[in-house]
Design a protein around this motif. Structure first.
Motif, PDB file in Angstrom:
ATOM      1  N   THR A 184     104.940  48.181  -2.295  1.00 28.67           N
ATOM      2  CA  THR A 184     105.961  47.157  -2.521  1.00 28.67           C
ATOM      3  C   THR A 184     105.379  45.745  -2.562  1.00 28.67           C
ATOM      4  OG1 THR A 184     106.369  47.131  -0.137  1.00 28.67           O
ATOM      5  CG2 THR A 184     107.799  48.529  -1.479  1.00 28.67           C
ATOM      6  N   THR A 228     111.253  43.545  -0.578  1.00 27.55           N
ATOM      7  CA  THR A 228     111.824  44.144   0.627  1.00 27.55           C
ATOM      8  C   THR A 228     113.226  44.692   0.387  1.00 27.55           C
ATOM      9  OG1 THR A 228     112.889  42.106   1.422  1.00 27.55           O
ATOM     10  CG2 THR A 228     110.571  42.427   1.990  1.00 27.55           C
ATOM     11  N   SER A 270     110.317  47.477   5.733  1.00 32.11           N
ATOM     12  CA  SER A 270     110.044  46.206   5.067  1.00 32.11           C
ATOM     13  C   SER A 270     109.583  45.149   6.068  1.00 32.11           C
ATOM     14  CB  SER A 270     111.298  45.713   4.329  1.00 32.11           C
ATOM     15  OG  SER A 270     111.584  46.520   3.207  1.00 32.11           O
ATOM     16  N   ASP A 282     105.991  45.783   6.648  1.00 31.94           N
ATOM     17  CA  ASP A 282     105.194  45.363   5.492  1.00 31.94           C
ATOM     18  C   ASP A 282     104.924  43.866   5.535  1.00 31.94           C
ATOM     19  OD1 ASP A 282     105.230  47.962   4.608  1.00 31.94           O
ATOM     20  OD2 ASP A 282     106.759  47.643   3.065  1.00 31.94           O
ATOM     21  N   GLU A 327     113.354  41.000   7.776  1.00 36.60           N
ATOM     22  CA  GLU A 327     112.043  40.682   7.207  1.00 36.60           C
ATOM     23  C   GLU A 327     111.826  39.173   7.108  1.00 36.60           C
ATOM     24  OE1 GLU A 327     114.626  41.199   3.466  1.00 36.60           O
ATOM     25  OE2 GLU A 327     114.705  41.544   5.618  1.00 36.60           O
ATOM     26  N   LYS A 356     113.398  51.451  -2.532  1.00 39.41           N
ATOM     27  CA  LYS A 356     112.109  50.798  -2.741  1.00 39.41           C
ATOM     28  C   LYS A 356     111.298  51.483  -3.841  1.00 39.41           C
ATOM     29  CE  LYS A 356     110.045  49.547   1.165  1.00 39.41           C
ATOM     30  NZ  LYS A 356     109.518  49.654   2.543  1.00 39.41           N
TER      31      LYS A 356
END
Length: 335
Positions: A37, A54, A61, A64, A144, A209
């Protein structure tokens, strides 16, 4: 180079600045482990942007975002929020869960006073959707963004930018463009969410995603509400691209002495946006962008003006009726 054993009181600001930045660059990973992603974009000046797509209700997310910021030690973090929504970064998870679930008449009236009738209706649509997904997953939106904000604060010389178009402009452009009946159709559909058994499992959120499912979802939304897609997705793709490019500019290092040559280094930026914006940002990355038109608020459409008038008259009538009932009760009590 900054020697931790040195006495900082004997060092100039420029020496400290360059030393800390050197340590930061030394810690930076030039080949970070990019998840599926995360995309790497490069400007004409050689500045790098790590774009994180995200899902707003996904804990994956959040991880990440945390990992990529720690790996690349960015000079700037751009998040898909505007100044009007920056409060989202400071509230705790439980408060956000409660806010998302509570959508009462008081909030509706407050939103109408701030944004206007039609933009407030759109805002209620998104609050309703947010409350529904929050209730299904038990996760507050924007995790996120909060993680990006907190991680950026740990990194020396890392600026935080709000990269999204002001929500007031987006809502007003939407209210002026979409027809009244399309708004009613979408609004009623969202209101019926609680009465339908439509599960939103964590597996489904993570599947979004995946590129294929995401593209199909966007295609369906575009066909059903093309104006909505243009204003909320396509236009904001351009605005977010512009914000990322503004943040990704070369850094001019201060000179320790006048005889030193001026040094310029490419910056590293992390962008945190909803995954639905990634494709549009990539498409616009190498284009000349003009955001002036995207900031213009057009005159409201005729249905919007009619609805505003009807709503105002109705609200005024309800107030008169309310005061009448109070007066009638008082007369009955003291008669």
């Amino acid at each position: 180079m900054l020697d931790p054993m040195n006495n900082w009181t004997n060092m100039s600001y420029n020496e400290i600045y360059r030393g800390l930045r050197y340590l930061k660059i030394k810690k930076r990973q030039t080949r970070p482990n990019l998840q599926s992603t995360i995309s790497e974009l490069v400007t004409e000046d050689g500045c790098k942007v790590y774009l994180v797509g995200t899902v707003h209700f996904s804990r994956e997310s959040v991880r990440d975002v945390q990992q990529i910021i720690q790996q690349v030690q960015p000079d700037a973090v751009v998040i898909e929020l505007c100044q009007d929504r920056k409060l989202l970064l400071t509230l705790d998870e439980q408060t956000l869960l409660n806010e998302a679930k509570e959508c009462d008449l008081y909030k509706m009236q407050k939103a109408m006073n701030q944004f206007g009738v039609m933009p407030a209706l759109w805002l209620m649509v998104f609050l309703k959707l947010s409350a529904y997904v929050t209730e299904q997953l038990g996760i507050a939106p924007g995790g996120e963004f909060r993680k990006a904000f907190r991680e950026a604060q740990k990194i020396p010389f890392c600026n935080i930018y709000f990269g999204d178009r002001p929500i007031f402009i987006t809502l007003n452009r939407c209210a002026a463009t979409l027809s009244f009946w399309k708004l009613v159709k979408m609004f009623l559909g969202v209101l019926c969410l609680n009465s339908q058994s439509v599960p939103v499992g964590k597996e489904i959120m993570e599947q979004i995603k995946q590129k294929g499912m995401l593209e199909q979802t966007i295609k369906t939304a575009t066909e059903e509400f093309p104006e909505f897609h243009r204003i909320f997705i396509s236009e904001r793709d351009v605005y977010l691209t512009h914000s990322l490019k503004q943040a990704a500019r070369p850094i001019v290092l201060p000179q320790i002495s006048q005889s030193d040559p001026q040094q310029v280094i490419p910056s590293v930026v992390v962008g945190v946006v909803g995954i639905g914006h990634v494709a549009g940002i990539k498409k616009n990355w190498n284009r000349q962008l003009n955001i002036q038109e995207l900031m213009r608020v057009p005159n409201p459409s005729l249905p919007t003006r009619i609805l505003r008038f009807v709503f105002g008259v109705t609200l005024y009538g309800l107030k008169i009726f309310f005061y009448y009932k109070i007066a009638q009760t008082l007369i009955w009590l003291f008669d």
